[in-house]
Write a protein that holds these residues in place. Structure first.
Motif, PDB file in Angstrom:
ATOM      1  N   ASP A 222     -55.348 -23.655   9.559  1.00 22.45           N
ATOM      2  CA  ASP A 222     -54.415 -24.531  10.264  1.00 22.45           C
ATOM      3  C   ASP A 222     -52.978 -24.080  10.019  1.00 22.45           C
ATOM      4  OD1 ASP A 222     -56.545 -26.052  11.098  1.00 22.45           O
ATOM      5  OD2 ASP A 222     -56.338 -27.561   9.525  1.00 22.45           O
ATOM      6  N   GLY A 223     -52.108 -24.465  10.924  1.00 20.69           N
ATOM      7  CA  GLY A 223     -50.711 -24.060  10.818  1.00 20.69           C
ATOM      8  C   GLY A 223     -49.896 -24.994   9.956  1.00 20.69           C
ATOM      9  N   ASP A 224     -50.395 -25.336   8.768  1.00 18.06           N
ATOM     10  CA  ASP A 224     -49.660 -26.224   7.865  1.00 18.06           C
ATOM     11  C   ASP A 224     -49.885 -25.783   6.428  1.00 18.06           C
ATOM     12  OD1 ASP A 224     -52.261 -26.998   7.285  1.00 18.06           O
ATOM     13  OD2 ASP A 224     -52.133 -28.889   8.367  1.00 18.06           O
ATOM     14  N   LYS A 225     -49.285 -26.527   5.476  1.00 22.02           N
ATOM     15  CA  LYS A 225     -49.413 -26.183   4.062  1.00 22.02           C
ATOM     16  C   LYS A 225     -50.859 -26.253   3.597  1.00 22.02           C
ATOM     17  CE  LYS A 225     -45.241 -25.310   2.484  1.00 22.02           C
ATOM     18  NZ  LYS A 225     -44.941 -24.027   1.783  1.00 22.02           N
ATOM     19  N   GLY A 226     -51.604 -27.209   4.168  1.00 16.19           N
ATOM     20  CA  GLY A 226     -53.009 -27.335   3.795  1.00 16.19           C
ATOM     21  C   GLY A 226     -53.784 -26.061   4.083  1.00 16.19           C
ATOM     22  N   GLY A 227     -53.490 -25.431   5.231  1.00 16.45           N
ATOM     23  CA  GLY A 227     -54.149 -24.171   5.571  1.00 16.45           C
ATOM     24  C   GLY A 227     -53.862 -23.087   4.551  1.00 16.45           C
ATOM     25  N   GLU A 228     -52.617 -23.019   4.081  1.00 15.10           N
ATOM     26  CA  GLU A 228     -52.252 -22.024   3.073  1.00 15.10           C
ATOM     27  C   GLU A 228     -52.990 -22.259   1.755  1.00 15.10           C
ATOM     28  OE1 GLU A 228     -47.647 -21.364   4.641  1.00 15.10           O
ATOM     29  OE2 GLU A 228     -48.048 -22.007   2.586  1.00 15.10           O
ATOM     30  N   LEU A 229     -53.124 -23.523   1.377  1.00 14.21           N
ATOM     31  CA  LEU A 229     -53.836 -23.844   0.130  1.00 14.21           C
ATOM     32  C   LEU A 229     -55.302 -23.446   0.220  1.00 14.21           C
ATOM     33  CD1 LEU A 229     -52.295 -27.354  -0.669  1.00 14.21           C
ATOM     34  CD2 LEU A 229     -51.799 -25.186  -1.806  1.00 14.21           C
ATOM     35  N   VAL A 230     -55.919 -23.721   1.374  1.00 16.86           N
ATOM     36  CA  VAL A 230     -57.318 -23.328   1.581  1.00 16.86           C
ATOM     37  C   VAL A 230     -57.470 -21.822   1.459  1.00 16.86           C
ATOM     38  CG1 VAL A 230     -59.145 -23.155   3.309  1.00 16.86           C
ATOM     39  CG2 VAL A 230     -57.968 -25.315   2.981  1.00 16.86           C
ATOM     40  N   LEU A 231     -56.563 -21.074   2.098  1.00 13.64           N
ATOM     41  CA  LEU A 231     -56.626 -19.608   2.048  1.00 13.64           C
ATOM     42  C   LEU A 231     -56.499 -19.096   0.615  1.00 13.64           C
ATOM     43  CD1 LEU A 231     -56.666 -16.837   3.392  1.00 13.64           C
ATOM     44  CD2 LEU A 231     -54.202 -17.052   3.755  1.00 13.64           C
ATOM     45  N   LYS A 232     -55.560 -19.646  -0.152  1.00 10.79           N
ATOM     46  CA  LYS A 232     -55.358 -19.172  -1.519  1.00 10.79           C
ATOM     47  C   LYS A 232     -56.580 -19.429  -2.392  1.00 10.79           C
ATOM     48  CE  LYS A 232     -50.320 -19.440  -1.411  1.00 10.79           C
ATOM     49  NZ  LYS A 232     -49.100 -20.155  -1.844  1.00 10.79           N
ATOM     50  N   GLU A 233     -57.244 -20.576  -2.202  1.00 12.63           N
ATOM     51  CA  GLU A 233     -58.468 -20.860  -2.946  1.00 12.63           C
ATOM     52  C   GLU A 233     -59.574 -19.887  -2.561  1.00 12.63           C
ATOM     53  OE1 GLU A 233     -56.971 -23.285  -5.478  1.00 12.63           O
ATOM     54  OE2 GLU A 233     -59.157 -23.036  -5.442  1.00 12.63           O
ATOM     55  N   LEU A 234     -59.659 -19.583  -1.284  1.00 15.44           N
ATOM     56  CA  LEU A 234     -60.698 -18.672  -0.794  1.00 15.44           C
ATOM     57  C   LEU A 234     -60.502 -17.266  -1.341  1.00 15.44           C
ATOM     58  CD1 LEU A 234     -63.143 -18.548   1.115  1.00 15.44           C
ATOM     59  CD2 LEU A 234     -61.578 -17.990   2.968  1.00 15.44           C
ATOM     60  N   LEU A 235     -59.245 -16.826  -1.411  1.00 13.82           N
ATOM     61  CA  LEU A 235     -58.954 -15.462  -1.872  1.00 13.82           C
ATOM     62  C   LEU A 235     -59.296 -15.256  -3.347  1.00 13.82           C
ATOM     63  CD1 LEU A 235     -55.555 -14.714  -0.085  1.00 13.82           C
ATOM     64  CD2 LEU A 235     -57.809 -13.816   0.482  1.00 13.82           C
ATOM     65  N   LYS A 236     -59.422 -16.345  -4.102  1.00 14.57           N
ATOM     66  CA  LYS A 236     -59.759 -16.215  -5.517  1.00 14.57           C
ATOM     67  C   LYS A 236     -61.187 -15.723  -5.730  1.00 14.57           C
ATOM     68  CE  LYS A 236     -56.630 -19.931  -7.034  1.00 14.57           C
ATOM     69  NZ  LYS A 236     -56.566 -21.297  -7.625  1.00 14.57           N
ATOM     70  N   VAL A 237     -62.075 -16.021  -4.782  1.00 13.45           N
ATOM     71  CA  VAL A 237     -63.503 -15.756  -5.020  1.00 13.45           C
ATOM     72  C   VAL A 237     -64.190 -14.962  -3.911  1.00 13.45           C
ATOM     73  CG1 VAL A 237     -63.836 -17.756  -6.505  1.00 13.45           C
ATOM     74  CG2 VAL A 237     -64.067 -18.017  -4.042  1.00 13.45           C
ATOM     75  N   ALA A 238     -63.565 -14.826  -2.750  1.00 16.46           N
ATOM     76  CA  ALA A 238     -64.239 -14.186  -1.610  1.00 16.46           C
ATOM     77  C   ALA A 238     -63.442 -12.991  -1.114  1.00 16.46           C
ATOM     78  CB  ALA A 238     -64.423 -15.197  -0.470  1.00 16.46           C
ATOM     79  N   HIS A 239     -64.139 -12.091  -0.418  1.00 18.39           N
ATOM     80  CA  HIS A 239     -63.510 -10.919   0.183  1.00 18.39           C
ATOM     81  C   HIS A 239     -63.063 -11.284   1.599  1.00 18.39           C
ATOM     82  CE1 HIS A 239     -64.813  -8.551  -3.192  1.00 18.39           C
ATOM     83  NE2 HIS A 239     -66.084  -8.830  -2.954  1.00 18.39           N
ATOM     84  N   VAL A 240     -61.793 -11.084   1.874  1.00 18.96           N
ATOM     85  CA  VAL A 240     -61.225 -11.420   3.179  1.00 18.96           C
ATOM     86  C   VAL A 240     -60.615 -10.171   3.783  1.00 18.96           C
ATOM     87  CG1 VAL A 240     -59.426 -12.752   4.360  1.00 18.96           C
ATOM     88  CG2 VAL A 240     -60.789 -13.816   2.560  1.00 18.96           C
ATOM     89  N   ASP A 241     -60.882  -9.916   5.061  1.00 22.15           N
ATOM     90  CA  ASP A 241     -60.325  -8.744   5.741  1.00 22.15           C
ATOM     91  C   ASP A 241     -59.091  -9.089   6.580  1.00 22.15           C
ATOM     92  OD1 ASP A 241     -62.430  -6.609   5.140  1.00 22.15           O
ATOM     93  OD2 ASP A 241     -63.651  -8.247   5.882  1.00 22.15           O
ATOM     94  N   TYR A 242     -59.151 -10.219   7.309  1.00 19.96           N
ATOM     95  CA  TYR A 242     -58.052 -10.582   8.206  1.00 19.96           C
ATOM     96  C   TYR A 242     -57.734 -12.069   8.085  1.00 19.96           C
ATOM     97  CZ  TYR A 242     -59.031  -6.070  10.387  1.00 19.96           C
ATOM     98  OH  TYR A 242     -59.227  -4.742  10.605  1.00 19.96           O
ATOM     99  N   ILE A 243     -56.506 -12.400   8.447  1.00 20.37           N
ATOM    100  CA  ILE A 243     -56.064 -13.789   8.415  1.00 20.37           C
ATOM    101  C   ILE A 243     -55.441 -14.133   9.761  1.00 20.37           C
ATOM    102  CG2 ILE A 243     -54.459 -15.417   7.347  1.00 20.37           C
ATOM    103  CD1 ILE A 243     -54.759 -13.356   4.847  1.00 20.37           C
ATOM    104  N   ALA A 244     -55.932 -15.213  10.377  1.00 17.95           N
ATOM    105  CA  ALA A 244     -55.362 -15.736  11.623  1.00 17.95           C
ATOM    106  C   ALA A 244     -54.884 -17.154  11.347  1.00 17.95           C
ATOM    107  CB  ALA A 244     -56.408 -15.731  12.735  1.00 17.95           C
ATOM    108  N   ARG A 245     -53.867 -17.580  12.113  1.00 12.80           N
ATOM    109  CA  ARG A 245     -53.286 -18.893  11.832  1.00 12.80           C
ATOM    110  C   ARG A 245     -52.970 -19.620  13.123  1.00 12.80           C
ATOM    111  NH1 ARG A 245     -48.611 -19.983   7.322  1.00 12.80           N
ATOM    112  NH2 ARG A 245     -48.862 -22.250   7.256  1.00 12.80           N
ATOM    113  N   ALA A 246     -53.243 -20.923  13.118  1.00 21.26           N
ATOM    114  CA  ALA A 246     -52.873 -21.760  14.262  1.00 21.26           C
ATOM    115  C   ALA A 246     -51.349 -21.858  14.337  1.00 21.26           C
ATOM    116  CB  ALA A 246     -53.486 -23.149  14.104  1.00 21.26           C
ATOM    117  N   PRO A 247     -50.803 -22.163  15.519  1.00 18.22           N
ATOM    118  CA  PRO A 247     -49.358 -22.344  15.632  1.00 18.22           C
ATOM    119  C   PRO A 247     -48.859 -23.401  14.647  1.00 18.22           C
ATOM    120  CG  PRO A 247     -50.371 -22.272  17.809  1.00 18.22           C
ATOM    121  CD  PRO A 247     -51.487 -22.331  16.820  1.00 18.22           C
ATOM    122  N   PRO A 248     -47.607 -23.299  14.203  1.00 22.17           N
ATOM    123  CA  PRO A 248     -47.071 -24.252  13.222  1.00 22.17           C
ATOM    124  C   PRO A 248     -47.304 -25.700  13.641  1.00 22.17           C
ATOM    125  CG  PRO A 248     -45.510 -22.473  13.591  1.00 22.17           C
ATOM    126  CD  PRO A 248     -46.613 -22.279  14.585  1.00 22.17           C
ATOM    127  N   GLY A 249     -47.809 -26.491  12.681  1.00 23.57           N
ATOM    128  CA  GLY A 249     -48.021 -27.906  12.929  1.00 23.57           C
ATOM    129  C   GLY A 249     -49.297 -28.244  13.664  1.00 23.57           C
TER     130      GLY A 249
END
Length: 405
Positions: A222-249
């Motif tokens: 999602d295009g908010d702070k919550g989306g960033e928090l989810v991504l950071k948690e995921l990067l701690k344990v999983a392999h990620v190749d690409y990141i896409a993001r919804a428009p802000p808000g």
């Protein structure tokens, strides 16, 4: 048997023939008693029924000339592999009471397909209604129809029963989103290789971690702070190749087809995202720098040994291929493969590896895997942010080696 009422995904239909006169309770009793313990507690029919993974077993029975024939119906809320295993388990029945018996599975029906057919039939009725009457908003009806079809196609994946599109297993690449509504929206617009985290309050699901090791992963947040928090948690344990993001808000579940396509088209690699984060942090936290002294020209890098071929020609040959070449101690070519397959090859190969030449980005993950294989030389198109490189490993970019010519 006191079975829970379940919304079944599959229906196992089997036929049993018994060389004697028996009733329904005899057949059901044989199913439970003769399969007990064969595949362990997790696949025990009684346990599965108590948990609501297997529904009430129905038997249609008829007797002729002292022999009994019957059809057995077993509703299943397991995944397709576990359902097939239960079906095979049922076929192992050899007796009912004192009489020999044989069981044959006739079919395993996908009940969701029947649901989809009902939705399509309903859609046909709506089309007739549109033709006969002037409706206030045809687009709205179409959107609702698409959403109903999408909801019918969403499956439960893995032990955590994560909401997912029907092509997660089939596709080499997956899209990870936050919740079920995101999955429904993407499936509605034709993206069938999508799976949801379903929140991270209890950690990233193991199913997501396992999938990330064997598939190309795009995280769509999602295009908010919550989306960033989810991504950071995921990067701690999983392999990620690409990141896409919804428009802000905006949230992924709210996006139109055009917005989804644009966001996925503009996805960035993990290395680019990390570089952006690092640059942003440096701008925010870096103290004032003293005036820089003129830098001395650095000597051109030298390979630890000379390769028995023209490196400049090899680099020209590799450019644009998105492939990697693996060499042994004698610079003999061991294997050539797509760069996306390199991490798996390094993790599983038993070959002796001395050097790697790749038309791609050397990430920290590749360096770590290469170090475990004893790799001494990596020649790469580009490098991502590297935090740790072994002292006995040399990494050169194509551009650096061209400068040595």
């Amino acid at each position: 048997m006191g079975a829970l009422t379940i919304v079944a995904k599959y229906m196992i239909v089997a036929q049993i023939e018994v060389n004697g006169s028996v009733d329904k309770s005899d057949i059901i009793g044989a199913l439970f008693s003769q399969t007990e313990g064969l595949l362990g507690k997790d696949m025990d029919l009684r346990e599965l029924q108590m948990m609501g993974r297997i529904g009430r077993i129905e038997v249609d029975i008829f007797e002729k000339n002292g022999k009994t024939k019957a059809k057995i119906y077993i509703p299943s809320n397991l995944d397709r592999y576990e359902t097939a295993l239960v079906a095979a388990l049922v076929e192992s029945i050899e007796r009912v009471g004192p009489y020999p018996a044989s069981v044959k599975v006739i079919e395993i029906r996908d009940l969701r397909e029947e649901k989809r057919k009902k939705i399509i039939e309903k859609a046909k009725e709506l089309v007739k209604l549109i033709e006969e009457e002037i409706l206030p908003d045809t687009k709205e009806i179409i959107e609702r129809l698409k959403e109903d079809v999408a909801k019918a196609e969403v499956v439960e994946y893995g032990p955590e029963r994560l909401p997912a599109g029907p092509d997660v297993d089939k596709s080499d690449a997956i899209i990870i989103v936050e919740g079920r509504a995101d999955v429904v929206n993407l499936v509605k617009h034709g993206y069938r290789n999508v799976i949801a985290l379903e929140g991270i309050s209890r950690g990233v699901p193991q199913t997501i971690i396992d999938l990330s090791k064997k598939k190309n992963v795009t995280v769509f947040i999602d295009g908010d702070k919550g989306g960033e928090l989810v991504l950071k948690e995921l990067l701690k344990v999983a392999h990620v190749d690409y990141i896409a993001r919804a428009p802000p808000g905006k949230e992924v579940e709210q996006l139109t087809a055009k917005e989804i396509a644009k966001a996925l088209r503009n996805k960035i690699s993990l290395e680019e995202w990390l570089a952006q984060q690092k640059a942003s942090g440096e701008r925010a936290e870096a103290p004032p720098q003293p005036a820089q002294q003129p830098q001395q020209e650095q000597p051109a890098p030298q390979l630890p040994i000379q390769a028995p071929f023209d490196l400049e020609k090899k680099i020209e040959e590799m450019l644009g291929t998105l492939e990697a070449e693996i060499y042994d101690q004698n610079w003999t070519l061991v294997k050539r493969l797509p760069v996306r397959e390199l991490p798996d090859f390094l993790a599983t190969s038993g070959d002796s590896i001395y050097a790697i030449i790749l038309d791609g980005i050397t990430t920290q993950r590749i360096v770590d895997l290469a170090a475990k294989k004893g790799v001494k030389v990596i020649i790469t198109a580009r490098t991502g942010p590297l935090t740790k490189v072994p002292e006995d490993m040399s990494i050169y970019t194509f551009e650096q080696l061209k400068k040595t010519e």
